[in-house]
Design a protein around this motif. Structure first.
Motif, mmCIF file in Angstrom:
data_model
loop_
_atom_site.group_PDB
_atom_site.id
_atom_site.type_symbol
_atom_site.label_atom_id
_atom_site.label_comp_id
_atom_site.label_asym_id
_atom_site.label_seq_id
_atom_site.Cartn_x
_atom_site.Cartn_y
_atom_site.Cartn_z
ATOM 1 N N VAL A 167 1.089 -1.131 -0.096
ATOM 2 C CA VAL A 167 -0.004 0.097 -0.122
ATOM 3 C C VAL A 167 0.800 1.312 -0.039
ATOM 4 O O VAL A 167 0.590 2.015 -0.978
ATOM 5 C CB VAL A 167 -1.020 -0.214 1.128
ATOM 6 N N LEU A 201 1.091 3.880 -3.286
ATOM 7 C CA LEU A 201 0.929 5.084 -3.112
ATOM 8 C C LEU A 201 1.886 6.128 -3.904
ATOM 9 O O LEU A 201 1.782 7.039 -4.309
ATOM 10 C CB LEU A 201 0.243 5.343 -1.629
ATOM 11 N N PHE A 256 -3.994 3.011 -7.760
ATOM 12 C CA PHE A 256 -4.017 4.499 -7.089
ATOM 13 C C PHE A 256 -3.869 5.660 -8.076
ATOM 14 O O PHE A 256 -4.510 6.890 -8.013
ATOM 15 C CB PHE A 256 -2.710 4.638 -6.141
ATOM 16 N N PHE A 275 -4.229 13.513 -0.771
ATOM 17 C CA PHE A 275 -4.301 12.494 0.251
ATOM 18 C C PHE A 275 -5.612 12.267 0.842
ATOM 19 O O PHE A 275 -6.143 10.940 0.916
ATOM 20 C CB PHE A 275 -3.081 12.614 1.218
ATOM 21 N N LEU A 293 -7.722 10.688 -1.297
ATOM 22 C CA LEU A 293 -7.615 9.277 -1.646
ATOM 23 C C LEU A 293 -7.940 8.312 -0.462
ATOM 24 O O LEU A 293 -7.877 6.970 -0.598
ATOM 25 C CB LEU A 293 -6.121 9.097 -1.845
ATOM 26 N N LYS A 294 -8.427 8.744 0.476
ATOM 27 C CA LYS A 294 -8.737 7.799 1.462
ATOM 28 C C LYS A 294 -9.586 6.624 1.217
ATOM 29 O O LYS A 294 -9.363 5.484 1.565
ATOM 30 C CB LYS A 294 -9.404 8.559 2.766
ATOM 31 N N THR A 344 -9.847 5.311 -1.655
ATOM 32 C CA THR A 344 -9.032 4.287 -2.582
ATOM 33 C C THR A 344 -8.135 3.365 -1.744
ATOM 34 O O THR A 344 -7.823 2.279 -1.872
ATOM 35 C CB THR A 344 -8.219 5.220 -3.698
ATOM 36 N N THR A 345 -7.438 4.501 -0.838
ATOM 37 C CA THR A 345 -6.464 3.783 0.267
ATOM 38 C C THR A 345 -6.917 2.652 0.927
ATOM 39 O O THR A 345 -6.400 1.418 1.083
ATOM 40 C CB THR A 345 -5.841 4.619 1.122
ATOM 41 N N SER A 396 -6.150 -1.251 0.391
ATOM 42 C CA SER A 396 -5.633 -1.909 1.787
ATOM 43 C C SER A 396 -6.164 -3.137 1.983
ATOM 44 O O SER A 396 -5.880 -4.291 2.168
ATOM 45 C CB SER A 396 -5.707 -1.155 3.073
#
Lengths: 302, 287
Positions: A90, A94, A183, A214, A217-218, A220-221, A225
């Motif tokens: 991850v 990113l 990402f 950022f 992108l939460k 997507t993150t 994950s």
């Protein structure tokens, strides 16, 4: 001309059922029935080869697993592999995606290059890395050059810790490109106007990434994950191939490999089913989390 | 406006240089194993294990490829197993596309009682990872006498919840007027599906076909469970057996790796648009 008493709607409803029925039948046989059988069998003492009817033993399979040294080891192996793989995956995907989006040339080239290992099948990947990790292979040569040592063998495929690291490297290498692309498309979907507004407010490039890209992108993150996590929990091929080509099995005996060996080599179907159910519950938890996360965290940018 | 864009894109020269350096370095690291596979596949084994590894060898040892195809006993087992893999992967991807599009079409364009329940049941199967049901599935398939056969390798993978989801999402925006016009013209429902819906679902079909082809080309666990005879083996099983043999020649090993990856590379370079599908992923996050 008189028509039969079906309205257009009823006719359509009938065709709807006709179209979905084949899939429902196949899912019943190859998904629902097996998962129920797995639950059921996990309470029986069942042997693959024995002709005797399986004997009901209640929770004994589960009790065995919770006290079994081997099972505890394979839970630890899976946890170490999963944590050791998905966190770097991850973080680095990113970083790579952010870097790729910040340059103005060769964006597509880099994405394709990082994705290239994913084109290979996992068996081929294991085959290549087996030669790379050979005592005379380029992994030792590379590490010796980097650390300034000469002729040291780092035992990539024989020492427990190194062997685990090796499986992690293979997996990381194979999946980094895929998650980078996810990402990249996540960053690409953030409207430029948001950056523009921030720039008018006088933010610099770093603030722009940290306070706009950022947080947006939460979702997507989180998605990446959980996807990576589930993928890692299911790992089988690399461990199976490394162990079947001579590496010690114990440090890389992950749960899936343990299920396979318990059922196919030891013929203990009940015990293997109990393991499958435990794995299922853990993965169910994460999949549920993924669905929940992707629903609640959905963002519309405008 | 363009001045803002320019400002946004302009980084410190030093920072930009570092980013390029990092990207190029990681790119090289990622590509080294691939370069190793390709170079080693054309080298005699003695060269591959030379210290240090000679990235460019003096001898172009093309015989590796011939030996890989011919096999150690000259049985051409590799070819036989490649055919098996192709049969399985192509059939799974064909039947998956057909079943997913017909089911997805049914769910997207027909109102019927219980439709939401059917959809939820299908989606629920996504929660059942193959690894957790492989043992009972193995018993189901052997119980039906399908072990060690093409049918056993193909049928369990045809119903694919992700594929159905993908086709349903793709077909929902399909204009109803077109379907109704065909109905008024007297076309039967199956005919509407094959002649109106399918020809218009090209991109989704291509994506799904590639996903299922790759999954089967890569499938090790299932063939490992149900294949017993040599001539039903697929490529992953062939490679597994090959790796377990201790005296395999490293050059031939890498030639096998290159040959086994060939179909994937061909797909990757011709259809990369459908190969890396993030659209499906993002639509699946939107639920």
């Amino acid at each position: 001309m008189r028509k039969r008493g079906f309205s257009m709607e009823q006719k359509k409803a009938r065709w709807g059922w006709i179209f979905v029925t084949p899939a429902l039948i196949l899912f019943s046989i190859f998904s629902f029935y097996p998962i129920f059988t797995a639950f059921y069998t996990s309470f029986y003492n069942k042997n693959l080869l024995s002709l005797r009817p399986p004997r009901y033993i209640g929770w004994a399979n589960y009790q065995y697993l919770f006290t079994s040294q081997e099972f505890r080891e394979s839970v630890i192996n899976t946890a170490v592999f999963t944590a050791g793989t998905f966190v770097p995956l991850v973080v680095f995907s990113l970083i790579l995606a952010a870097f790729i989006m910040s340059i103005n040339k060769f964006q597509r080239f880099f994405q394709m290059a990082f994705y290239a290992p994913a084109v290979l099948s996992s068996v081929v990947a294991a085959l290549i890395w087996l030669l790379i990790f050979d005592p005379r292979g380029i992994a030792n040569q590379g590490l010796n050059t980097m650390l300034g040592t000469s002729g040291v063998n780092y035992h990539w495929l024989s020492k427990a810790g190194m062997l685990r690291l090796s499986t992690i490297i293979v997996y990381f290498w194979k999946y980094i490109g895929y998650f980078t692309i996810v990402f990249v498309s996540g960053i690409g979907s953030i409207p430029y106007t948001l950056h523009e507004a921030a720039l008018i407010d006088g933010t610099n490039r770093w603030q722009n990434f940290w306070y706009i890209t950022f947080p947006l992108l939460k979702p997507t993150t989180l998605l990446v994950s959980v996807m990576a996590l589930i993928q890692c929990l299911k790992t089988f091929s690399t461990q199976y191939l490394f162990s079947s080509s001579g590496a010690p099995t114990r440090p890389i005996n992950v749960i899936t490999l343990n299920i396979y060996n318990t059922a196919i080599k030891d013929y203990r179907i009940g015990r293997a089913s109990a393991m499958s159910i435990l794995l299922f519950l853990v993965m169910f938890l994460f999949t549920w989390l993924q669905l929940k996360v992707s629903k609640t965290e959905e963002v519309t940018y405008m | 406006m363009s001045t803002f864009k320019a400002k946004y894109l302009t980084l410190d020269k030093a920072v930009q240089a570092l980013i390029w350096l990092f990207l190029i370095a990681s790119c090289v690291l990622v590509l080294i194993p691939l370069a190793f596979m390709f170079t080693a596949s054309t080298m005699p084994a003695i060269d591959i294990l030379k210290l240090p590894y000679p990235w460019i060898s003096d001898h172009f040892h093309w015989q590796n490829f011939w030996n890989a195809i011919r096999g150690p006993e000259g049985t051409f087992e590799f070819l036989r197993n490649t055919v098996n893999s192709l049969v399985v992967a192509i059939s799974v991807s064909f039947f998956t596309v057909m079943l997913s599009s017909i089911t997805g079409y049914g769910l997207a364009k027909f109102e019927f009682k219980g439709r939401n329940l059917v959809f939820m049941l299908i989606m629920a199967t996504m929660m059942i990872p193959f690894e957790t049901i492989m043992i009972p599935l193995y018993m189901v398939v052997t119980g039906m006498g399908m072990q060690d056969s093409y049918v056993g390798l193909i049928v369990p993978f045809v119903a694919n919840a992700f594929g159905i989801f993908l086709m349903r999402q793709f077909l929902i925006p399909f204009p109803n007027e077109v379907l109704d016009a065909a109905r008024i013209d007297g076309a039967s429902e199956p005919r509407i599906f094959t002649q109106v819906v399918l020809p218009n679902a090209g991109p989704a079909i291509a994506t799904l076909a590639i996903i299922s082809f790759r999954a089967q080309w890569d499938n090790l666990l299932w063939p490992l469970l149900i294949v017993q005879s040599e001539n039903m083996k697929t490529i992953p099983l062939y490679i597994t057996k090959f790796m377990a043999e201790t005296h395999s020649d490293e050059g031939i090993m890498m030639a096998v790796a290159v040959l086994a990856s060939l179909p994937m590379f061909i797909l990757f370079f011709t259809l990369s648009k459908y190969f890396v599908n993030t659209e499906g992923l993002h639509s699946s996050t939107k639920g």
